[in-house]
Write a protein that holds these residues in place. Sequence first.
Motif, PDB file in Angstrom:
ATOM      1  N   MET B   1      43.616 -16.814 -40.045  1.00 51.64           N
ATOM      2  CA  MET B   1      42.965 -17.125 -38.772  1.00 51.64           C
ATOM      3  C   MET B   1      41.803 -18.063 -39.033  1.00 51.64           C
ATOM      4  O   MET B   1      41.809 -18.762 -40.002  1.00 51.64           O
ATOM      5  CB  MET B   1      42.491 -15.775 -38.209  1.00 51.64           C
ATOM      6  N   TYR B   2      40.763 -18.052 -38.144  1.00 52.50           N
ATOM      7  CA  TYR B   2      39.570 -18.826 -38.450  1.00 52.50           C
ATOM      8  C   TYR B   2      38.976 -18.287 -39.739  1.00 52.50           C
ATOM      9  O   TYR B   2      38.307 -18.977 -40.460  1.00 52.50           O
ATOM     10  CB  TYR B   2      38.570 -18.752 -37.298  1.00 52.50           C
ATOM     11  N   ALA B   3      39.188 -16.972 -39.988  1.00 51.28           N
ATOM     12  CA  ALA B   3      38.843 -16.400 -41.276  1.00 51.28           C
ATOM     13  C   ALA B   3      40.144 -15.915 -41.904  1.00 51.28           C
ATOM     14  O   ALA B   3      40.704 -14.914 -41.500  1.00 51.28           O
ATOM     15  CB  ALA B   3      37.867 -15.257 -41.089  1.00 51.28           C
ATOM     16  N   SER B  60      34.492 -22.659 -39.628  1.00 51.20           N
ATOM     17  CA  SER B  60      35.697 -23.182 -38.969  1.00 51.20           C
ATOM     18  C   SER B  60      35.349 -23.820 -37.632  1.00 51.20           C
ATOM     19  O   SER B  60      35.909 -24.851 -37.254  1.00 51.20           O
ATOM     20  CB  SER B  60      36.715 -22.061 -38.742  1.00 51.20           C
ATOM     21  N   GLU B  61      34.423 -23.183 -36.907  1.00 54.09           N
ATOM     22  CA  GLU B  61      34.018 -23.753 -35.613  1.00 54.09           C
ATOM     23  C   GLU B  61      33.402 -25.136 -35.833  1.00 54.09           C
ATOM     24  O   GLU B  61      33.672 -26.075 -35.086  1.00 54.09           O
ATOM     25  CB  GLU B  61      32.977 -22.855 -34.926  1.00 54.09           C
ATOM     26  N   ILE B  62      32.593 -25.242 -36.875  1.00 55.03           N
ATOM     27  CA  ILE B  62      31.856 -26.484 -37.102  1.00 55.03           C
ATOM     28  C   ILE B  62      32.765 -27.576 -37.667  1.00 55.03           C
ATOM     29  O   ILE B  62      32.751 -28.718 -37.201  1.00 55.03           O
ATOM     30  CB  ILE B  62      30.687 -26.219 -38.091  1.00 55.03           C
ATOM     31  N   ASP B  90      31.058 -26.680 -26.999  1.00 54.85           N
ATOM     32  CA  ASP B  90      31.248 -25.218 -27.057  1.00 54.85           C
ATOM     33  C   ASP B  90      31.459 -24.754 -28.486  1.00 54.85           C
ATOM     34  O   ASP B  90      30.950 -23.716 -28.897  1.00 54.85           O
ATOM     35  CB  ASP B  90      32.506 -24.789 -26.284  1.00 54.85           C
ATOM     36  N   GLU B  91      32.251 -25.507 -29.241  1.00 56.30           N
ATOM     37  CA  GLU B  91      32.555 -25.084 -30.614  1.00 56.30           C
ATOM     38  C   GLU B  91      31.271 -25.067 -31.451  1.00 56.30           C
ATOM     39  O   GLU B  91      31.077 -24.187 -32.285  1.00 56.30           O
ATOM     40  CB  GLU B  91      33.597 -25.989 -31.270  1.00 56.30           C
ATOM     41  N   ALA B  92      30.390 -26.030 -31.195  1.00 56.60           N
ATOM     42  CA  ALA B  92      29.096 -26.014 -31.890  1.00 56.60           C
ATOM     43  C   ALA B  92      28.348 -24.741 -31.520  1.00 56.60           C
ATOM     44  O   ALA B  92      27.743 -24.080 -32.383  1.00 56.60           O
ATOM     45  CB  ALA B  92      28.270 -27.246 -31.518  1.00 56.60           C
ATOM     46  N   GLY B  93      28.410 -24.374 -30.254  1.00 54.12           N
ATOM     47  CA  GLY B  93      27.760 -23.149 -29.797  1.00 54.12           C
ATOM     48  C   GLY B  93      28.356 -21.921 -30.480  1.00 54.12           C
ATOM     49  O   GLY B  93      27.634 -21.020 -30.911  1.00 54.12           O
ATOM     50  N   HIS B  94      29.679 -21.911 -30.608  1.00 49.94           N
ATOM     51  CA  HIS B  94      30.336 -20.782 -31.295  1.00 49.94           C
ATOM     52  C   HIS B  94      29.836 -20.675 -32.734  1.00 49.94           C
ATOM     53  O   HIS B  94      29.562 -19.586 -33.221  1.00 49.94           O
ATOM     54  CB  HIS B  94      31.856 -20.953 -31.310  1.00 49.94           C
ATOM     55  N   GLY B  95      29.748 -21.824 -33.379  1.00 51.24           N
ATOM     56  CA  GLY B  95      29.248 -21.824 -34.753  1.00 51.24           C
ATOM     57  C   GLY B  95      27.853 -21.212 -34.804  1.00 51.24           C
ATOM     58  O   GLY B  95      27.552 -20.378 -35.661  1.00 51.24           O
ATOM     59  N   ARG B 169      31.307 -13.355 -26.358  1.00 53.17           N
ATOM     60  CA  ARG B 169      30.824 -14.622 -25.776  1.00 53.17           C
ATOM     61  C   ARG B 169      31.811 -15.748 -26.058  1.00 53.17           C
ATOM     62  O   ARG B 169      32.098 -16.571 -25.195  1.00 53.17           O
ATOM     63  CB  ARG B 169      29.464 -15.002 -26.383  1.00 53.17           C
ATOM     64  N   VAL B 170      32.304 -15.796 -27.296  1.00 55.64           N
ATOM     65  CA  VAL B 170      33.216 -16.867 -27.692  1.00 55.64           C
ATOM     66  C   VAL B 170      34.504 -16.818 -26.864  1.00 55.64           C
ATOM     67  O   VAL B 170      34.984 -17.840 -26.373  1.00 55.64           O
ATOM     68  CB  VAL B 170      33.519 -16.777 -29.204  1.00 55.64           C
ATOM     69  N   CYS B 171      35.049 -15.620 -26.704  1.00 52.21           N
ATOM     70  CA  CYS B 171      36.345 -15.500 -26.014  1.00 52.21           C
ATOM     71  C   CYS B 171      36.287 -15.997 -24.584  1.00 52.21           C
ATOM     72  O   CYS B 171      37.260 -16.542 -24.064  1.00 52.21           O
ATOM     73  CB  CYS B 171      36.829 -14.053 -26.038  1.00 52.21           C
ATOM     74  N   GLU B 173      34.842 -18.532 -23.538  1.00 50.06           N
ATOM     75  CA  GLU B 173      35.007 -19.982 -23.501  1.00 50.06           C
ATOM     76  C   GLU B 173      36.370 -20.426 -24.026  1.00 50.06           C
ATOM     77  O   GLU B 173      36.876 -21.472 -23.639  1.00 50.06           O
ATOM     78  CB  GLU B 173      33.879 -20.646 -24.297  1.00 50.06           C
ATOM     79  N   GLU B 174      36.948 -19.625 -24.908  1.00 48.06           N
ATOM     80  CA  GLU B 174      38.204 -20.058 -25.527  1.00 48.06           C
ATOM     81  C   GLU B 174      39.337 -20.211 -24.514  1.00 48.06           C
ATOM     82  O   GLU B 174      40.213 -21.044 -24.698  1.00 48.06           O
ATOM     83  CB  GLU B 174      38.636 -19.097 -26.636  1.00 48.06           C
ATOM     84  N   SER B 175      39.337 -19.407 -23.469  1.00 48.03           N
ATOM     85  CA  SER B 175      40.481 -19.522 -22.566  1.00 48.03           C
ATOM     86  C   SER B 175      40.437 -20.870 -21.840  1.00 48.03           C
ATOM     87  O   SER B 175      41.484 -21.462 -21.577  1.00 48.03           O
ATOM     88  CB  SER B 175      40.559 -18.339 -21.611  1.00 48.03           C
TER      89      SER B 175
HETATM   90 FE   LIG Z   1      35.572 -21.798 -30.870  1.00 42.35          FE
END
Ligand SMILES: [Fe+2]
Lengths: 256, 331
Positions: B1-3, B60-62, B90-95, B169-171, B173-175
Amino acid sequence: MTTDRTLFDYLLRLADSDLILAQRLGEWLGHGPVLEEDIAFANVGLDLLGQARMWFAYASEVETRMNGRGRTEDELALLRDGGDFRNLLLVEQPNGNYADTIARQFYFDVWHELLLTRLERSADARIAEIAAKALKEVTYHVERSTDWIIRLGDGTDVSHARMQAAIDVLWPYTGEMFTADATDRALTGDGVACDSESLLAPWRERVGAVLSEATLTLPSAEWMQRGGKQGVHTEHLGHVLAEMQWLQRAYPGAQW
Amino acid sequence: MYAQMVDTGAKRVRSLDELSPEERAFQERIDADIKIEPKDWMPEAYRKTLIRQISQHAHSEIVGMLPEGNWITRAPTLKRKAILMAKVQDEAGHGLYLYCAAETLGVSRDELIADLHSGKAKYSSIFNYPTLTWADIGAIGWLVDGAAIMNQIPLCRCSFGPYSRAMIRVCKEESFHQRQGFDIMIRLCQGTPEQKAMAQDALNRWWWPSLMMFGPPDADSVHSAQSAQWKIKILSNDELRQRFVDQTVPQADFLGITMPDPLLEWNDERGHYDFGPIDWQELFNVVKGNGPCNRERLSARVKAWEDGAWVREAALAYAEKQAAKAAKQAA
Ligand SMILES: [Fe+2]
Ligand SMILES: [Fe+2]
């Protein structure tokens, strides 16, 4: 009397400067000095892109009035050639290092806020409405770029030198924000636009105050470049457009 | 996955009566679904594994911003440009959320970033593939963000409080990310023959790497068992992968494009799609650094960091000057 042609030209100036600067800021995303800055510059870029779209939408209405058919925002942004772009030369200048980007942004933001504050009271209700919306965002842009000018100017010796160099190099591109041509004059006469020249004194005052707090020197060079508002650009714009417009031009008529 | 393939340090999972009293109390809390918070006692291996897992996820987000950022300046319409910018932002925010969650475990963001740059820490293999056409932006949203959601929704229930809250929080935004990607694919598939071919080509290149995102098969993974017991991994690699295939195949059918897998077939008995064998050699290779873009991705991150050093130093120097001034005034 304001003709639609003049109004259209003026709206493109507003739209194009926002668009090209947003495009430049988009180049930074993922490459900034710290994550928080990527997020902040994406915010500014998104605001400017949104504002460009509002100006294009109005320009398109005006064009419909003139020709029966107004071009869409994408036709205006992605299918016009360089000579038809009306943005300030300042915003098409390359990102350079972070100080260059911040200097460009700061010069623009201070002017942008002054301009929108006037346009908010425009005799043209649509312009007034868009300006009011944009102004809320731009107030934050000015705060942010001001903050960075001060931090970099009054940071380390290295950052001070880079900030001063950027301030100096971009200085000659600030002049056209304050020169009026026939378009400006016609619209100012009707209370639609504002007198560009009258923005110079408050701009200098604000810029001078921030630079002095940042321990930087206000440039004294007199010579100013011009041409953006009339469609005569620097070499950089062609490259920006080549990249930005490529898909639309490679697949004519396709919907995305 | 991302990890992917997070090392837990465990050779095998120990049973409750092999644990020390502290470890046992800890495991019992986890079994009772009580969240572990940063100040609580935790086994060193749990802490280390979580740091590895959360930081891999953050990296991974970054790094994931790069393949998509590659198309911001070339997005085909202003609307798409705005959506893509917002997505990459958003991905920067997730990171950021994830680095903060990792910092609660006693490491600093700078240390984690240094590990990424030295190659010690990993990030998801998927971001080592190139974005060659606009359709790749659609495919990433549809498949990669789709796979991320599949993995992250269960993680909202994971045992470590800050990680679980970051995932929630991440989820949210992911949808949106997944939908915008699928929407790009719909447009392409309803477009000209060239656009549809672009969409099919993107699917061909992204499908197998997307399946690899879930990590190696369960049978090969001791670490998964330990992570499952700690509830920092809720569903197994194979379970998640199967769910992803089951969800995605009908979407490809809807688009009218074909999965690049001749063995893909609905299995009535299992109630799932069967799919062809995954080339695990490819995954191991990409993780080792031999993917098509490993070098570019890492050097882009290192360059951004090094080029930005003087900016960070200046901000720090300025803050120190201000603090010194304030202290002097107070005195
Ligand atoms: Fe993300
Ligand atoms: Fe995402």
